[in-house]
Motif scaffolding. Structure first.
Motif, PDB file in Angstrom:
ATOM      1  N   TYR A   1      37.208  46.300  33.191  1.00 14.38           N
ATOM      2  CA  TYR A   1      37.420  47.570  32.470  1.00 14.38           C
ATOM      3  C   TYR A   1      36.628  47.533  31.167  1.00 14.38           C
ATOM      4  O   TYR A   1      36.004  48.505  30.770  1.00 14.38           O
ATOM      5  CB  TYR A   1      38.916  47.761  32.182  1.00 14.38           C
ATOM      6  N   ASN A   2      36.622  46.390  30.532  1.00 17.49           N
ATOM      7  CA  ASN A   2      35.969  46.228  29.232  1.00 17.49           C
ATOM      8  C   ASN A   2      34.453  46.060  29.339  1.00 17.49           C
ATOM      9  O   ASN A   2      33.703  46.672  28.579  1.00 17.49           O
ATOM     10  CB  ASN A   2      36.603  45.031  28.502  1.00 17.49           C
ATOM     11  N   ALA A   3      33.995  45.259  30.271  1.00 18.31           N
ATOM     12  CA  ALA A   3      32.572  44.889  30.323  1.00 18.31           C
ATOM     13  C   ALA A   3      31.849  45.368  31.576  1.00 18.31           C
ATOM     14  O   ALA A   3      30.644  45.215  31.669  1.00 18.31           O
ATOM     15  CB  ALA A   3      32.439  43.377  30.222  1.00 18.31           C
ATOM     16  N   GLY A   4      32.605  45.904  32.521  1.00 22.35           N
ATOM     17  CA  GLY A   4      32.015  46.322  33.789  1.00 22.35           C
ATOM     18  C   GLY A   4      32.216  45.273  34.868  1.00 22.35           C
ATOM     19  O   GLY A   4      32.217  44.076  34.576  1.00 22.35           O
ATOM     20  N   SER A   5      32.376  45.738  36.084  1.00 25.24           N
ATOM     21  CA  SER A   5      32.597  44.835  37.221  1.00 25.24           C
ATOM     22  C   SER A   5      31.434  43.880  37.414  1.00 25.24           C
ATOM     23  O   SER A   5      31.623  42.711  37.741  1.00 25.24           O
ATOM     24  CB  SER A   5      32.815  45.633  38.507  1.00 25.24           C
ATOM     25  N   GLY A   6      30.209  44.372  37.200  1.00 24.30           N
ATOM     26  CA  GLY A   6      29.019  43.536  37.379  1.00 24.30           C
ATOM     27  C   GLY A   6      29.040  42.317  36.477  1.00 24.30           C
ATOM     28  O   GLY A   6      28.683  41.215  36.909  1.00 24.30           O
ATOM     29  N   ALA A   7      29.458  42.508  35.229  1.00 20.33           N
ATOM     30  CA  ALA A   7      29.506  41.384  34.280  1.00 20.33           C
ATOM     31  C   ALA A   7      30.499  40.323  34.743  1.00 20.33           C
ATOM     32  O   ALA A   7      30.226  39.123  34.641  1.00 20.33           O
ATOM     33  CB  ALA A   7      29.885  41.891  32.887  1.00 20.33           C
ATOM     34  N   VAL A   8      31.637  40.759  35.269  1.00 22.94           N
ATOM     35  CA  VAL A   8      32.657  39.817  35.750  1.00 22.94           C
ATOM     36  C   VAL A   8      32.125  39.051  36.962  1.00 22.94           C
ATOM     37  O   VAL A   8      32.273  37.829  37.048  1.00 22.94           O
ATOM     38  CB  VAL A   8      33.980  40.554  36.084  1.00 22.94           C
ATOM     39  N   LYS A   9      31.465  39.762  37.863  1.00 27.00           N
ATOM     40  CA  LYS A   9      30.918  39.114  39.073  1.00 27.00           C
ATOM     41  C   LYS A   9      29.784  38.153  38.718  1.00 27.00           C
ATOM     42  O   LYS A   9      29.744  37.035  39.231  1.00 27.00           O
ATOM     43  CB  LYS A   9      30.454  40.173  40.066  1.00 27.00           C
ATOM     44  N   ARG A  10      28.884  38.590  37.852  1.00 26.77           N
ATOM     45  CA  ARG A  10      27.768  37.709  37.437  1.00 26.77           C
ATOM     46  C   ARG A  10      28.281  36.451  36.756  1.00 26.77           C
ATOM     47  O   ARG A  10      27.711  35.384  36.890  1.00 26.77           O
ATOM     48  CB  ARG A  10      26.838  38.446  36.458  1.00 26.77           C
ATOM     49  N   ASN A  11      29.363  36.602  36.016  1.00 28.19           N
ATOM     50  CA  ASN A  11      29.930  35.497  35.244  1.00 28.19           C
ATOM     51  C   ASN A  11      30.825  34.600  36.109  1.00 28.19           C
ATOM     52  O   ASN A  11      31.187  33.506  35.702  1.00 28.19           O
ATOM     53  CB  ASN A  11      30.735  36.081  34.072  1.00 28.19           C
ATOM     54  N   GLY A  12      31.212  35.093  37.263  1.00 30.78           N
ATOM     55  CA  GLY A  12      32.129  34.345  38.118  1.00 30.78           C
ATOM     56  C   GLY A  12      33.517  34.272  37.511  1.00 30.78           C
ATOM     57  O   GLY A  12      34.281  33.347  37.741  1.00 30.78           O
ATOM     58  N   GLY A  13      33.874  35.260  36.720  1.00 30.78           N
ATOM     59  CA  GLY A  13      35.169  35.310  36.043  1.00 30.78           C
ATOM     60  C   GLY A  13      35.045  36.104  34.756  1.00 30.78           C
ATOM     61  O   GLY A  13      34.119  36.900  34.605  1.00 30.78           O
ATOM     62  N   ILE A  14      35.945  35.865  33.849  1.00 29.99           N
ATOM     63  CA  ILE A  14      35.974  36.619  32.592  1.00 29.99           C
ATOM     64  C   ILE A  14      34.843  36.139  31.673  1.00 29.99           C
ATOM     65  O   ILE A  14      34.814  34.969  31.300  1.00 29.99           O
ATOM     66  CB  ILE A  14      37.335  36.451  31.885  1.00 29.99           C
ATOM     67  N   PRO A  15      33.925  37.051  31.304  1.00 32.62           N
ATOM     68  CA  PRO A  15      32.879  36.657  30.353  1.00 32.62           C
ATOM     69  C   PRO A  15      33.502  36.231  29.022  1.00 32.62           C
ATOM     70  O   PRO A  15      34.538  36.771  28.620  1.00 32.62           O
ATOM     71  CB  PRO A  15      32.051  37.938  30.173  1.00 32.62           C
ATOM     72  N   SER A  16      32.900  35.269  28.360  1.00 34.55           N
ATOM     73  CA  SER A  16      33.471  34.743  27.112  1.00 34.55           C
ATOM     74  C   SER A  16      33.714  35.842  26.083  1.00 34.55           C
ATOM     75  O   SER A  16      34.720  35.820  25.371  1.00 34.55           O
ATOM     76  CB  SER A  16      32.572  33.652  26.521  1.00 34.55           C
ATOM     77  N   TYR A  17      32.826  36.831  26.037  1.00 31.26           N
ATOM     78  CA  TYR A  17      32.984  37.913  25.053  1.00 31.26           C
ATOM     79  C   TYR A  17      34.120  38.880  25.393  1.00 31.26           C
ATOM     80  O   TYR A  17      34.434  39.763  24.608  1.00 31.26           O
ATOM     81  CB  TYR A  17      31.666  38.680  24.853  1.00 31.26           C
TER      82      TYR A  17
ATOM     83  N   ASP B   1      44.148  40.799  40.497  1.00 24.76           N
ATOM     84  CA  ASP B   1      44.029  39.923  39.325  1.00 24.76           C
ATOM     85  C   ASP B   1      43.862  40.784  38.066  1.00 24.76           C
ATOM     86  O   ASP B   1      42.776  41.321  37.802  1.00 24.76           O
ATOM     87  CB  ASP B   1      42.842  38.976  39.488  1.00 24.76           C
ATOM     88  N   ILE B   2      44.945  40.915  37.314  1.00 25.74           N
ATOM     89  CA  ILE B   2      44.967  41.792  36.130  1.00 25.74           C
ATOM     90  C   ILE B   2      43.947  41.333  35.087  1.00 25.74           C
ATOM     91  O   ILE B   2      43.265  42.162  34.475  1.00 25.74           O
ATOM     92  CB  ILE B   2      46.383  41.831  35.496  1.00 25.74           C
ATOM     93  N   ARG B   3      43.834  40.035  34.894  1.00 29.79           N
ATOM     94  CA  ARG B   3      42.897  39.527  33.876  1.00 29.79           C
ATOM     95  C   ARG B   3      41.441  39.892  34.213  1.00 29.79           C
ATOM     96  O   ARG B   3      40.694  40.353  33.357  1.00 29.79           O
ATOM     97  CB  ARG B   3      43.066  38.018  33.702  1.00 29.79           C
ATOM     98  N   LEU B   4      41.061  39.707  35.478  1.00 27.12           N
ATOM     99  CA  LEU B   4      39.707  40.070  35.896  1.00 27.12           C
ATOM    100  C   LEU B   4      39.509  41.586  35.837  1.00 27.12           C
ATOM    101  O   LEU B   4      38.443  42.071  35.436  1.00 27.12           O
ATOM    102  CB  LEU B   4      39.407  39.557  37.306  1.00 27.12           C
ATOM    103  N   ALA B   5      40.543  42.330  36.222  1.00 25.30           N
ATOM    104  CA  ALA B   5      40.467  43.798  36.174  1.00 25.30           C
ATOM    105  C   ALA B   5      40.267  44.283  34.740  1.00 25.30           C
ATOM    106  O   ALA B   5      39.464  45.185  34.485  1.00 25.30           O
ATOM    107  CB  ALA B   5      41.729  44.411  36.777  1.00 25.30           C
ATOM    108  N   LEU B   6      40.973  43.669  33.793  1.00 29.44           N
ATOM    109  CA  LEU B   6      40.815  44.046  32.381  1.00 29.44           C
ATOM    110  C   LEU B   6      39.418  43.703  31.871  1.00 29.44           C
ATOM    111  O   LEU B   6      38.807  44.493  31.143  1.00 29.44           O
ATOM    112  CB  LEU B   6      41.873  43.358  31.511  1.00 29.44           C
ATOM    113  N   ALA B   7      38.910  42.547  32.253  1.00 27.96           N
ATOM    114  CA  ALA B   7      37.553  42.169  31.853  1.00 27.96           C
ATOM    115  C   ALA B   7      36.551  43.174  32.417  1.00 27.96           C
ATOM    116  O   ALA B   7      35.617  43.585  31.721  1.00 27.96           O
ATOM    117  CB  ALA B   7      37.231  40.753  32.322  1.00 27.96           C
TER     118      ALA B   7
END
Length: 133
Positions: free
Chosen positions: A95-111, A87-93
């Protein structure tokens, strides 16, 4: 958007890590506008804006060296793509915010949403330029 002064490095990195060259260029455009000397307010460095700990973990000894930085960034995004099952979108998120932020958010964090959109639009622009050449 057509070429960059680092095209040969992007091509090599894309091939080595099996990642789209236009994706790598899109990240570099969004992160630093291809500035090898760029430092963000959070301390991210170089073309692909690697954080010091991330750079070290990727084996990048000089984050201001464009080749080391781009190869490190390519390795990093390749790891994120694998981690998020392609999933390129999740991978980019991540890359930008860290894998932990994506997992905690259950997807792309709003920021991260505008970052992800920006990178994908640059990616498309590089693909369009390539197909037009």
């Amino acid at each position: 958007m057509k070429t960059t002064k680092y095209d040969s490095i992007f091509k090599k990195a894309a091939k080595k890590y099996n990642v789209s060259e236009s994706l790598l260029k899109g990240i570099a455009k969004a992160e630093s506008n291809f500035n090898a000397k760029d430092v963000s307010s959070s301390g991210a460095m170089g073309v692909m804006q690697l954080m010091p700990e991330t750079a070290k973990g990727l084996g990048v000894s000089n984050p201001y060296d464009p080749e080391e930085n781009i190869m490190g960034g390519a390795k990093c995004i390749a790891q994120k793509i694998k981690e998020f099952n392609g999933d390129i979108r999740l991978a980019l998120a991540a890359y930008n915010a860290g894998s932990g932020a994506v997992k905690r958010n259950g997807g792309i964090p709003s920021y991260c949403k505008s970052y992800v959109s920006k990178v994908l639009s640059y990616k498309k622009a590089f693909e369009t330029a390539k197909s037009a050449s």
